[in-house]
Design an enzyme around this catalytic site. Structure first.
Site, short mmCIF file in Angstrom:
data_model
loop_
_atom_site.label_atom_id
_atom_site.label_comp_id
_atom_site.label_asym_id
_atom_site.label_seq_id
_atom_site.Cartn_x
_atom_site.Cartn_y
_atom_site.Cartn_z
N CYS A 74 0.82 -1.23 0.00
CA CYS A 74 0.00 0.00 0.00
C CYS A 74 0.84 1.27 0.00
CB CYS A 74 -0.93 0.01 1.20
SG CYS A 74 -2.09 -1.36 1.20
N ASN A 81 -10.16 0.04 0.17
CA ASN A 81 -8.69 0.15 0.15
C ASN A 81 -8.18 -0.40 -1.19
OD1 ASN A 81 -5.95 -0.12 0.53
ND2 ASN A 81 -6.11 -1.07 2.55
N HIS A 95 -3.40 7.51 2.64
CA HIS A 95 -3.78 6.18 2.16
C HIS A 95 -5.17 5.86 2.70
CE1 HIS A 95 -3.88 2.06 1.13
NE2 HIS A 95 -3.64 1.60 2.34
O1 UT7 Z 1 -3.73 -0.97 3.64
C1 UT7 Z 1 -2.87 -1.65 4.49
C2 UT7 Z 1 -3.10 -1.26 5.84
N1 UT7 Z 1 -4.27 -1.91 6.38
C3 UT7 Z 1 -4.91 -1.32 7.35
O2 UT7 Z 1 -4.57 -0.22 7.71
C4 UT7 Z 1 -6.03 -2.06 8.05
C5 UT7 Z 1 -5.88 -1.86 9.51
N2 UT7 Z 1 -6.86 -2.56 10.33
C6 UT7 Z 1 -8.17 -2.22 10.34
O3 UT7 Z 1 -8.61 -1.37 9.60
C7 UT7 Z 1 -9.07 -2.89 11.36
O4 UT7 Z 1 -8.29 -3.60 12.27
C8 UT7 Z 1 -10.13 -3.83 10.74
C9 UT7 Z 1 -11.17 -3.01 10.00
C10 UT7 Z 1 -9.47 -4.80 9.78
C11 UT7 Z 1 -10.86 -4.62 11.82
O5 UT7 Z 1 -11.41 -3.76 12.79
P1 UT7 Z 1 -11.31 -4.10 14.35
O6 UT7 Z 1 -12.04 -3.05 15.07
O7 UT7 Z 1 -9.85 -4.28 14.66
O8 UT7 Z 1 -12.13 -5.44 14.43
P2 UT7 Z 1 -11.66 -6.89 14.96
O9 UT7 Z 1 -10.69 -7.49 14.02
O10 UT7 Z 1 -11.25 -6.74 16.37
O11 UT7 Z 1 -13.02 -7.69 14.91
C12 UT7 Z 1 -14.08 -7.42 15.81
C13 UT7 Z 1 -15.17 -8.44 15.62
C14 UT7 Z 1 -14.70 -9.88 15.72
O12 UT7 Z 1 -15.70 -10.60 16.38
P3 UT7 Z 1 -15.50 -11.01 17.92
O13 UT7 Z 1 -14.25 -11.83 17.95
O14 UT7 Z 1 -15.37 -9.71 18.65
O15 UT7 Z 1 -16.75 -11.76 18.23
C15 UT7 Z 1 -14.66 -10.33 14.27
O16 UT7 Z 1 -14.88 -11.70 14.11
O17 UT7 Z 1 -15.77 -8.29 14.34
C16 UT7 Z 1 -15.82 -9.56 13.66
N3 UT7 Z 1 -15.67 -9.34 12.23
C17 UT7 Z 1 -16.69 -9.10 11.40
N4 UT7 Z 1 -18.02 -9.03 11.60
C18 UT7 Z 1 -18.79 -8.74 10.55
C19 UT7 Z 1 -14.50 -9.29 11.52
N5 UT7 Z 1 -14.77 -9.03 10.23
C20 UT7 Z 1 -16.12 -8.91 10.12
C21 UT7 Z 1 -16.98 -8.63 9.05
N6 UT7 Z 1 -18.31 -8.55 9.30
N7 UT7 Z 1 -16.55 -8.40 7.79
#
Ligand code: UT7
Length: 319
Positions: free
Chosen positions: A113, A276, A246
């Site tokens: 990225c 993204n 980004h």
């Molecule tokens: O471009 C390269 C750089 N990339 C980035 O900058 C991405 C950086 N990371 C992020 O943007 C975030 O960490 C994410 C958007 C990927 C995830 O957000 P988060 O607030 O860190 O969520 P999480 O991974 O902690 O997930 C929270 C919950 C989980 O459920 P439990 O374990 O709390 O029950 C996941 O299983 O959300 C669940 N979950 C979803 N639910 C519905 C994960 N993906 C999904 C989904 N739909 N698509």
């Protein structure tokens, strides 16, 4: 003194738009979750004919037109991508052929990225050292082809597209790229990667990400990067006109904007409509804001990006 002036910008987005609700029909997710966590509402996804080369060439043609330049003005083509059409020839060379550029040189840059910011730095160096007077710098990606469509934690986050700028050498004290800063930390290679490649038998590879870890590093490293760019130029936050970040996650974009004390309407946002697009996200956002008249000649603009590697960096430019 020779400066690299951004003389033109161009964009290409695939025709097909896919909303969060459409994704929710295929995988266990919801529009509400995706919007709240990321700010994404929809993404463009490539059809079979839309490859990194095809989209990169279309964005480049638009950038040349915007700069009132012709293919004769192009000495070098630098294309940032993690999703090249082939292992080789480089996608940049395919773009060269597609555009009908008959001289100069072309190569790809792989920095995920952060690829466009890396490519811009190389393009600027080529101009400053007199190796080129006109450089096309492109970010073009088809992440839809490396996503694991069964992994809801990653497949909802990305989209396809291409953005390009045409850099022109100009004798200028005011306009042009003022600084570029690049960083990498290969020790963090395992928090965002593709688990295969064309060089591995039966493993084309899918994107794997530890989202929480990447998020944590993005907020810290990008805050440092914007401070570094301003300090290197003896500028303060109030001198900046625009931030073109980004486009990975609205929450990361907001945190960098707050760090700079910029009001939200001074931060260019496309993540809601493009998701993204990796190396294409910064040039797509820059092209949009120039085309709709927000970013104008003379404005001071800070570009930043972070991605797999980890790689990150910034470019400060007077338009
Ligand atoms: O471009 C390269 C750089 N990339 C980035 O900058 C991405 C950086 N990371 C992020 O943007 C975030 O960490 C994410 C958007 C990927 C995830 O957000 P988060 O607030 O860190 O969520 P999480 O991974 O902690 O997930 C929270 C919950 C989980 O459920 P439990 O374990 O709390 O029950 C996941 O299983 O959300 C669940 N979950 C979803 N639910 C519905 C994960 N993906 C999904 C989904 N739909 N698509």
């Amino acid at each position: 003194m020779h400066r690299s002036v951004i003389a033109g910008t161009g964009a290409y987005l695939p025709e097909r738009v896919v909303t969060n609700d459409e994704l929710a029909k295929r995988i266990e997710t919801s529009d509400a979750w995706i919007r709240e966590r990321t700010g994404i509402r929809q993404r463009h996804l490539a059809g079979p004919h839309e490859t990194a080369a095809m989209m990169g060439a279309a964005a480049s043609a638009a950038a040349l037109k915007d700069a009132a330049a012709t293919t004769r003005d192009v000495d070098a083509i630098l294309l940032a991508t993690s999703t090249p059409d082939q292992a080789f020839p480089a996608t940049a060379v395919r773009v060269q052929a597609e555009l009908g550029v008959l001289h100069g040189f072309a190569f790809d840059i792989s920095a995920a990225c952060a690829g466009f910011v890396y490519a811009l730095s190389v393009g600027d160096s080529l101009i400053r050292t007199g190796q080129a007077r006109g450089v096309l710098v492109i970010g073009s990606e088809v992440y839809s082809r490396i996503l694991n469509w069964r992994d809801r934690t990653t497949c909802v986050l990305f989209g396809d597209g291409a953005g390009a700028v045409f850099l022109r050498a100009e004798e200028s004290r005011e306009r042009g790229i003022l600084s570029t800063h690049l960083h990498a930390n290969g020790g963090l290679g395992d928090i965002l990667y593709v688990d295969g490649s064309v060089g591995q038998p039966d493993r084309p590879g899918h994107l794997v990400m530890n989202g929480k870890e990447v998020f944590r590093h993005a907020v810290t490293r990008l805050a440092e990067a914007v401070d570094e760019a301003l300090a290197a130029n003896g500028l303060s936050r109030t001198d900046l006109d625009w931030l073109v970040p980004h486009q990975a996650n609205m929450r990361i974009i907001d945190s960098v904007g707050r760090r700079l004390g910029l009001p939200p309407d001074r931060v260019i946002v496309t993540v809601d409509r493009h998701a993204n697009t990796s190396a294409a996200s910064v040039p797509l956002a820059l092209a949009e804001a120039r085309q709709d008249g927000r970013i104008r000649k003379g404005d001071l603009v800070l570009l930043e990006a972070l991605g797999g590697g980890l790689t990150w960096g910034s470019t400060l430019v007077r338009m």
